[in-house]
Scaffold this motif. Sequence first.
Motif, mmCIF file in Angstrom:
data_model
loop_
_atom_site.group_PDB
_atom_site.id
_atom_site.type_symbol
_atom_site.label_atom_id
_atom_site.label_comp_id
_atom_site.label_asym_id
_atom_site.label_seq_id
_atom_site.Cartn_x
_atom_site.Cartn_y
_atom_site.Cartn_z
ATOM 1 N N ASN A 1 26.784 49.688 37.642
ATOM 2 C CA ASN A 1 26.792 48.310 36.863
ATOM 3 C C ASN A 1 28.021 47.472 37.055
ATOM 4 O O ASN A 1 29.124 48.030 37.646
ATOM 5 N N LEU A 2 27.893 46.124 37.683
ATOM 6 C CA LEU A 2 28.902 45.169 38.043
ATOM 7 C C LEU A 2 29.330 44.460 37.118
ATOM 8 O O LEU A 2 28.559 43.720 36.351
ATOM 9 N N SER A 3 30.635 44.148 36.987
ATOM 10 C CA SER A 3 31.216 43.443 36.094
ATOM 11 C C SER A 3 30.859 41.981 36.457
ATOM 12 O O SER A 3 30.639 41.676 37.821
ATOM 13 N N THR A 4 31.272 40.812 35.623
ATOM 14 C CA THR A 4 30.836 39.491 35.908
ATOM 15 C C THR A 4 32.018 39.340 37.437
ATOM 16 O O THR A 4 31.853 38.439 38.074
ATOM 17 N N LYS A 5 33.268 39.633 37.133
ATOM 18 C CA LYS A 5 34.407 39.473 38.276
ATOM 19 C C LYS A 5 33.916 39.934 39.493
ATOM 20 O O LYS A 5 33.986 39.275 40.630
ATOM 21 N N THR A 6 33.175 41.095 39.406
ATOM 22 C CA THR A 6 32.626 41.675 40.718
ATOM 23 C C THR A 6 31.640 40.979 41.360
ATOM 24 O O THR A 6 31.564 40.624 42.615
ATOM 25 N N LEU A 7 30.730 40.518 40.402
ATOM 26 C CA LEU A 7 29.458 39.665 40.983
ATOM 27 C C LEU A 7 30.016 38.232 41.509
ATOM 28 O O LEU A 7 29.545 37.840 42.405
ATOM 29 N N GLU A 8 31.142 37.738 40.935
ATOM 30 C CA GLU A 8 31.846 36.640 41.384
ATOM 31 C C GLU A 8 32.418 36.934 42.873
ATOM 32 O O GLU A 8 32.251 35.910 43.678
ATOM 33 N N ILE A 9 33.099 38.008 43.043
ATOM 34 C CA ILE A 9 33.494 38.302 44.478
ATOM 35 C C ILE A 9 32.512 38.274 45.405
ATOM 36 O O ILE A 9 32.529 37.615 46.621
ATOM 37 N N VAL A 10 31.350 39.008 45.040
ATOM 38 C CA VAL A 10 30.219 39.127 45.704
ATOM 39 C C VAL A 10 29.636 37.704 46.139
ATOM 40 O O VAL A 10 29.451 37.181 47.479
ATOM 41 N N ASN A 11 29.356 37.086 45.161
ATOM 42 C CA ASN A 11 28.766 35.596 45.344
ATOM 43 C C ASN A 11 29.625 34.517 45.942
ATOM 44 O O ASN A 11 29.146 33.689 46.637
ATOM 45 N N GLU A 12 30.847 34.787 45.892
ATOM 46 C CA GLU A 12 31.925 33.545 46.599
ATOM 47 C C GLU A 12 32.234 34.031 47.920
ATOM 48 O O GLU A 12 33.110 33.529 48.623
ATOM 49 N N LEU B 1 36.667 45.485 50.232
ATOM 50 C CA LEU B 1 35.685 45.504 51.279
ATOM 51 C C LEU B 1 35.443 43.887 51.680
ATOM 52 O O LEU B 1 35.248 43.745 52.954
ATOM 53 N N ASN B 2 35.483 42.963 50.709
ATOM 54 C CA ASN B 2 35.491 41.664 51.060
ATOM 55 C C ASN B 2 36.514 41.282 51.850
ATOM 56 O O ASN B 2 36.324 40.595 53.043
ATOM 57 N N GLU B 3 37.913 41.826 51.467
ATOM 58 C CA GLU B 3 39.247 41.358 52.438
ATOM 59 C C GLU B 3 38.741 42.098 53.787
ATOM 60 O O GLU B 3 39.445 41.477 54.654
ATOM 61 N N GLU C 1 33.174 51.227 36.938
ATOM 62 C CA GLU C 1 32.916 49.924 36.807
ATOM 63 C C GLU C 1 34.291 49.387 37.547
ATOM 64 O O GLU C 1 34.231 48.585 38.568
ATOM 65 N N LEU C 2 35.482 49.716 37.318
ATOM 66 C CA LEU C 2 36.739 49.024 37.637
ATOM 67 C C LEU C 2 37.044 49.581 39.097
ATOM 68 O O LEU C 2 37.257 48.859 39.916
ATOM 69 N N GLN C 3 36.501 50.583 39.372
ATOM 70 C CA GLN C 3 36.707 51.098 40.757
ATOM 71 C C GLN C 3 35.553 50.230 41.585
ATOM 72 O O GLN C 3 36.093 49.988 42.783
ATOM 73 N N TRP C 4 34.603 50.144 41.241
ATOM 74 C CA TRP C 4 33.639 49.386 42.051
ATOM 75 C C TRP C 4 34.401 47.817 42.192
ATOM 76 O O TRP C 4 34.219 47.229 43.299
ATOM 77 N N THR C 5 34.524 47.359 41.129
ATOM 78 C CA THR C 5 35.536 46.076 41.219
ATOM 79 C C THR C 5 36.634 46.196 42.488
ATOM 80 O O THR C 5 36.509 45.284 43.325
ATOM 81 N N ILE C 6 37.455 47.059 42.190
ATOM 82 C CA ILE C 6 38.517 47.002 43.213
ATOM 83 C C ILE C 6 38.110 47.331 44.631
ATOM 84 O O ILE C 6 38.598 46.870 45.778
ATOM 85 N N LEU C 7 36.912 48.266 44.819
ATOM 86 C CA LEU C 7 36.517 48.763 46.032
ATOM 87 C C LEU C 7 35.650 47.432 46.746
ATOM 88 O O LEU C 7 35.915 47.129 47.908
ATOM 89 N N ILE C 8 34.859 46.673 45.952
ATOM 90 C CA ILE C 8 34.254 45.580 46.345
ATOM 91 C C ILE C 8 35.249 44.275 46.947
ATOM 92 O O ILE C 8 34.939 43.871 48.125
ATOM 93 N N ASN C 9 36.175 44.281 46.117
ATOM 94 C CA ASN C 9 37.417 43.378 46.513
ATOM 95 C C ASN C 9 37.829 43.739 47.995
ATOM 96 O O ASN C 9 38.026 42.809 48.836
#
Length: 111
Positions: free
Chosen positions: A2-13, A50-52, A40-48
Amino acid sequence: MNLSTKTLEIVNESQSKEKLEAVITLLETRLAEHEIVPTELQWTILINHLNEMLKRSTSAETIPDVDPAMFTEVSKEALTIAAEVVETIGNLTEAELYVLSIHFEAAKNND
């Protein structure tokens, strides 16, 4: 996952959206193989993170070196997953592997 809105923004942007999505897919598989379930929070931090990492891999920017001895308590599973991600992204320093492994180790310790 489950990805939060913030996480989906990171991916889409992301400037490397397709590569980021591919790394996320790889991680979903590897983490499931080891029964590691990030929150969910760990995914958000991880995906951010990964993006960096993807940004650094194309800009040749690096993070400061770390002492591998500081990571002796990180599990082999976490280090192996991190090594695969670093190799998949490419053009990153060894320090990235150790810093990334902490995400997996933390998720491994979820109750």
